[in-house]
Design an enzyme around this catalytic site. Sequence first.
Site, PDB file in Angstrom:
ATOM      1  N   GLU A 282       0.823  -1.212   0.000  1.00 49.50           N
ATOM      2  CA  GLU A 282       0.000   0.000   0.000  1.00 49.50           C
ATOM      3  C   GLU A 282       0.855   1.260   0.000  1.00 49.50           C
ATOM      4  OE1 GLU A 282      -3.122   0.224  -0.487  1.00 49.50           O
ATOM      5  OE2 GLU A 282      -3.944  -1.739  -0.011  1.00 49.50           O
ATOM      6  N   ASP A 415      -4.581  -9.880  -8.454  1.00 53.30           N
ATOM      7  CA  ASP A 415      -4.843  -8.898  -9.518  1.00 53.30           C
ATOM      8  C   ASP A 415      -3.664  -8.128 -10.111  1.00 53.30           C
ATOM      9  OD1 ASP A 415      -4.661  -7.558  -7.081  1.00 53.30           O
ATOM     10  OD2 ASP A 415      -6.599  -6.584  -7.190  1.00 53.30           O
ATOM     11  N   GLU A 524     -19.076  -5.359  -3.965  1.00 54.39           N
ATOM     12  CA  GLU A 524     -17.693  -5.801  -3.798  1.00 54.39           C
ATOM     13  C   GLU A 524     -17.428  -7.114  -4.554  1.00 54.39           C
ATOM     14  OE1 GLU A 524     -15.265  -4.221  -2.753  1.00 54.39           O
ATOM     15  OE2 GLU A 524     -13.714  -5.638  -2.177  1.00 54.39           O
ATOM     16  N   GLU A 549     -12.175   0.223 -10.224  1.00 53.90           N
ATOM     17  CA  GLU A 549     -11.810  -0.741 -11.278  1.00 53.90           C
ATOM     18  C   GLU A 549     -12.750  -0.738 -12.477  1.00 53.90           C
ATOM     19  OE1 GLU A 549     -11.911  -1.456  -8.020  1.00 53.90           O
ATOM     20  OE2 GLU A 549      -9.767  -1.598  -7.609  1.00 53.90           O
TER      21      GLU A 549
END
EC number: 3.2.1.-
Length: 655
Positions: A282, A415, A524, A549
């Site tokens: 992150e 991902d 989600e 996304e």
Amino acid sequence: MPVGGLLPLFNSPAGSGLGGGLGGGLGGGRKGSGPAAFRLTEKFVLLLVFSAFITLCFGAIFFLPDSSKLLSGVLFNSSPALQPPADRKPGPGARAEDAADGRARRGEEGAPGDPAAALEDNLARIRENHERALREAKETLQKLPEEIQRDILMEKEKVAQDQLSNRVGFKMLPPVDLAPLVGAIDGEPADAAIREKREKIKEMMKHAWNNYKRYAWGKNELKPVSKGGHSSSLFGNIQGATIVDALDTLFIMKMKDEFEEAKAWVDENLNFNMNAEVSVFEVNIRFVGGLISAYYLSGEEIFRKKAVELGVKLLPAFHTPSGIPWALLNIKSGIGRNWPWASGGSSILAEFGTLHLEFIHLSYLSGNPIFADKVMNIRTILNNLEKPQGLYPNYLNPNSGQWAQYHVSVGGLGDSFYEYLLKAWLMSDKTDLQAKKMYFDAIKAIETHLIRKSRNGLTYIAEWKGGLLEHKMGHLTCFAGGMFALGADDAPEGLTQHYLQLGAEIARTCHESYNRTFVKLGPEAFRFDGGVEAIATRQNEKYYILRPEVVETYMYMWRLTHDPKYRKWAWEAVEALEKHCRVKGGYSGLRDVYFHKESYDDVQQSFFLAETLKYLYLIFSDDDLLPLEHWIFNTEAHLLPVLSRNIKKVEVNEK
Ligand code: DMJ
């Protein structure tokens, strides 16, 4: 006193030379007066012998081992006990000296002062040094080759880190060629309706920013309903996530005053010298990525300096037996660990696989290859590992360097690893052939084993658990539509159209997941089983947290096809955000997208400003703003320029 008295050898009258001088001194008037008198050549030989003797004595005193002891013990007969303590520092021979000291205290024969004892001490010291060297050699031999290699690497790395910290501290980063950056600033879209929509998105950014500034300035995120600061544990005590994440969006939207106040905050307040355990992933994608992006866009050195400083702080995360980094790192102590919930203490594919782009740029910006070395090691490990059915499991043990559980996902946990393979290829100006091959091999396996069509023709990407499929697709997985389309041009075996089509199908499915909710924003996760299609069936999968996304995929599809439906779908998302997520104090996530009354989660995620609003803005901009041939978006939508072949030559030369 006459000079001649001080320098007899060099001041003798012409013709007398050395003989004149010496003769005058030693024998008075004996010059040539009888057979006993020295002749000039004899005097010369005598002088030579004498000076050779003096040289020998000095050599013995100063160059023999432990000459200081000889000086004191042999010539001056003094005891070491009388020497100042500084002369008796512990050192390689300390134990031999201790032995001599002990003898002296016990009054034994061979106490210091005795030339024989001095000799014995010297021998003892030589023995001691030999033994130590042998011990060290033995220890090294007992280590595994990998351990030796690791020790060497760690030592090298420590030196490199020290050098790097100094360079950052002393502002000695190498010059960077910013010339080839294209399209960081654009004009206005010609179409008035589009211009108006773009203006509206800019107004949304202002609303999000102003409220953050008003209620949560300097904190990581805003609580838009309760109007205060929100700090996620992902960043430890590092503060200002929204400021750093928003920098490049402010820049491209030409919000100059806001960009300047954000820059001033970074300069004065952004601090990494703290006892904080952070998520390496992150912090990398948001802070390192945000700072690098702001640097390239604005050319302001402060952003580069902070990015490299933070990059250096993250390096200890790679101190694992395999070099696969820990997920969590204390940036003060340098101690790392993995998420307690991760299978078998594993590191996560989407985390360690999503450092590549930023670390390559860190090496370029710092002139130090250490960052690139780290991520290339990850790449090598992944490339060499055997992959079940060609798939990459989400969990990898950093100690053994082997896969743990066989779970595969193009959504959470997997991902952005796939995204970074493709983008590494593109960012390298299409020179990183290994990344290209790994990417196309991976998506081929994904297509075979994970991609399915629903009864009514919706293409979705399922999750793979040890060979069994879970027919669920996450909101996170929706980025893949854009990824397939972005890579289509370079696809092997004439598959370009196929991957463009696959991107379009994923975009459609994700749009359906939005369209089938009450608020027109997607959940989600949504499922394709038990008779449902693209709908969340579990309560804990019905939330929407301002994620990007789906609009990210619309952005790529718009740029690559110019099919107007993507602008239409993007605008639907804008309207839904305004209607359901906008509150007086900013934008909030929703707990249930199927529920007709909003239940706010009270967090304005920093990625809403970094990604969601940026992608929406780009959809309503002309293509000359941040052209895809020149810019790569990191997984947090931060901008990294393609490192052209020419730029890389500069880097190699500098190295
Ligand atoms: C962002 O931080 C990044 O896009 C990341 O890759 C995935 N999750 C969030 C947004 O949903």
